[in-house]
Scaffold this active site. Sequence first.
Site, mmCIF file in Angstrom:
data_model
loop_
_atom_site.group_PDB
_atom_site.id
_atom_site.type_symbol
_atom_site.label_atom_id
_atom_site.label_comp_id
_atom_site.label_asym_id
_atom_site.label_seq_id
_atom_site.Cartn_x
_atom_site.Cartn_y
_atom_site.Cartn_z
ATOM 1 N N TYR A 78 1.101 -1.163 -0.040
ATOM 2 C CA TYR A 78 0.513 -0.091 0.200
ATOM 3 C C TYR A 78 0.977 1.255 -0.162
ATOM 4 O O TYR A 78 1.804 1.499 0.168
ATOM 5 C CB TYR A 78 -1.418 -0.214 0.999
ATOM 6 C CG TYR A 78 -0.402 -0.371 2.444
ATOM 7 C CD1 TYR A 78 -0.047 0.641 3.241
ATOM 8 C CD2 TYR A 78 -0.954 -1.204 3.225
ATOM 9 C CE1 TYR A 78 0.414 0.163 4.388
ATOM 10 C CE2 TYR A 78 -0.601 -1.662 4.611
ATOM 11 C CZ TYR A 78 0.434 -0.172 5.145
ATOM 12 O OH TYR A 78 0.399 -0.757 6.932
ATOM 13 N N CYS A 79 0.780 2.235 -0.641
ATOM 14 C CA CYS A 79 1.307 3.721 -0.775
ATOM 15 C C CYS A 79 2.208 3.247 -1.142
ATOM 16 O O CYS A 79 3.722 3.910 -0.616
ATOM 17 C CB CYS A 79 0.957 4.574 0.872
ATOM 18 S SG CYS A 79 1.669 5.616 0.275
#
Length: 280
Positions: free
Chosen positions: A150-151
């Site tokens: 994620y990110c």
Amino acid sequence: MDKEKAYALLRQDRWRVVDQSSLGPMFGALQSFAMDDTLCTAIGAGQSDPTARSWVHHQTVVLGIQDTKLPFLSEALKGLEEAGYQYIVRNSGGLAVVLDEGVLNLSLVFPDSEKGIDINRGYDAMWLLVEDMFKDFGMKIEAKEISASYCPGSYDLSINDQKFAGISQRRIRNGVAVQVYLCVNGSGSKRAELIKQFYETGLKGETTKFTFPVIEPDVMASLSELFGVELTVQDVMLRFLQSLKGFSGSFYSSALQGEEYGMYEMYYQRVVERNEKVLK
């Protein structure tokens, strides 16, 4: 990486330390963004020494502006609530990240000198600091994008291709805040699973003009999982302070002071209003 330039940022004459790592569940993520903006402004104006801030938030998903463009956002947010998480939208770039009591966040706030701190130099300084904090484990910490996390970003920190940290940066009024979240303990893949579900619910297979990560939970892990040693946030906090002292030789603890209180109130109001506007 130009190590000398990055080390120069860590070798400040004195570091001010603002430790907010044990304030508990009542300390919200919007307060953190207001804190870093306040410190950037004070340090940029020469009113404060360079500052290292630590903080922990409980059961919070911090979204990026882009996440609010998901076609089925309200359903995705409802899913986060049902999983026991609150959420806010941050005032800088990037995508969704998970914060909980097993994640230690650190900010290094410097004045943006007249020459300007080149963006990578700030990232490199944080990378070097994290390397120093865990050097006794003898494992290589790489900075490169882990695209299925994620990110994802070019300064994801990983060991054997498993990401445990992400670095971001914010610049405001001649101050630079370089921020990292460190997944200290707990399950990295469980955190990733939460965000995977968030995107699957928010997209429902639709194509959008924005690109969202296709998350593979196994590419994320906590430091405890990677080192095979149960670390606590307090353990890592101690390592952080020891490393900081090793670079500078001097630091002192401090809360907000003087004019910073007024600045903080203004920035907090601003982030609350912006957050409400974006989530309408």
